[in-house]
Write a protein that holds these residues in place. Sequence first.
Motif, PDB file in Angstrom:
ATOM      1  N   ASP A  11       0.927  -1.099   0.047  1.00 43.94           N
ATOM      2  CA  ASP A  11      -0.102  -0.033   0.077  1.00 43.94           C
ATOM      3  C   ASP A  11       0.796   1.155  -0.054  1.00 43.94           C
ATOM      4  O   ASP A  11       1.846   1.265   0.649  1.00 43.94           O
ATOM      5  CB  ASP A  11      -0.859  -0.065   1.157  1.00 43.94           C
ATOM      6  N   ARG A 109      -2.649   0.340  -4.033  1.00 39.34           N
ATOM      7  CA  ARG A 109      -2.557  -0.799  -3.538  1.00 39.34           C
ATOM      8  C   ARG A 109      -1.996  -1.826  -4.619  1.00 39.34           C
ATOM      9  O   ARG A 109      -2.651  -1.853  -5.877  1.00 39.34           O
ATOM     10  CB  ARG A 109      -4.187  -1.652  -3.114  1.00 39.34           C
ATOM     11  N   ASP A 111      -1.569  -5.752  -5.228  1.00 41.99           N
ATOM     12  CA  ASP A 111      -1.881  -7.360  -4.711  1.00 41.99           C
ATOM     13  C   ASP A 111      -0.867  -8.226  -5.687  1.00 41.99           C
ATOM     14  O   ASP A 111      -1.108  -8.323  -6.849  1.00 41.99           O
ATOM     15  CB  ASP A 111      -3.098  -7.811  -4.551  1.00 41.99           C
TER      16      ASP A 111
END
Length: 161
Positions: A11, A109, A111
């Motif tokens: 983040d 963000r 991932d």
Amino acid sequence: MRANEYYMPTDWRIKEDIREVYEVCSNFKDYHRWWPEVYLDIQVAGTDKETGNEVYALLTRGKLPYKLRWQSCKTAENAPHSISLKASGDLVGHGTWKFEQDGEYVNVRFDWYVNMEKPLLKWLSPIMKPMFRSNHYWAMGKGFESLKRELERRRRAKAAI
């Protein structure tokens, strides 16, 4: 979860416009210029048969003394909110960048779901997993610092016009 399997979320929060952040992060070809501590070389390596998107051959490194050779291409794009990609080679898996404007800030963000497939690193994963994760987060920290510098460079260039 297999020993060589990793999920590593990251983040970032940066004072900027979502379009500017998205523009920098979505241009994979330019990573080696603005994120040079990690992206040593990026070359166009053809077109992905599934998506029709450009495939990039990447040479990357982290803080630990090894390099990774892998390929990546975008699998989905929803500008300026998200980019998904897949990876093959020394890293196999997929990742998604998400961008959200929050007032004057952008929440970013990433991932990252990958398997370490480089033979020696795959073999060492059961005992070295914490160090490999730390190496990834070091690289992402460098990315955040580099992104801030790149956005500042772009602001100065626009102001000079």
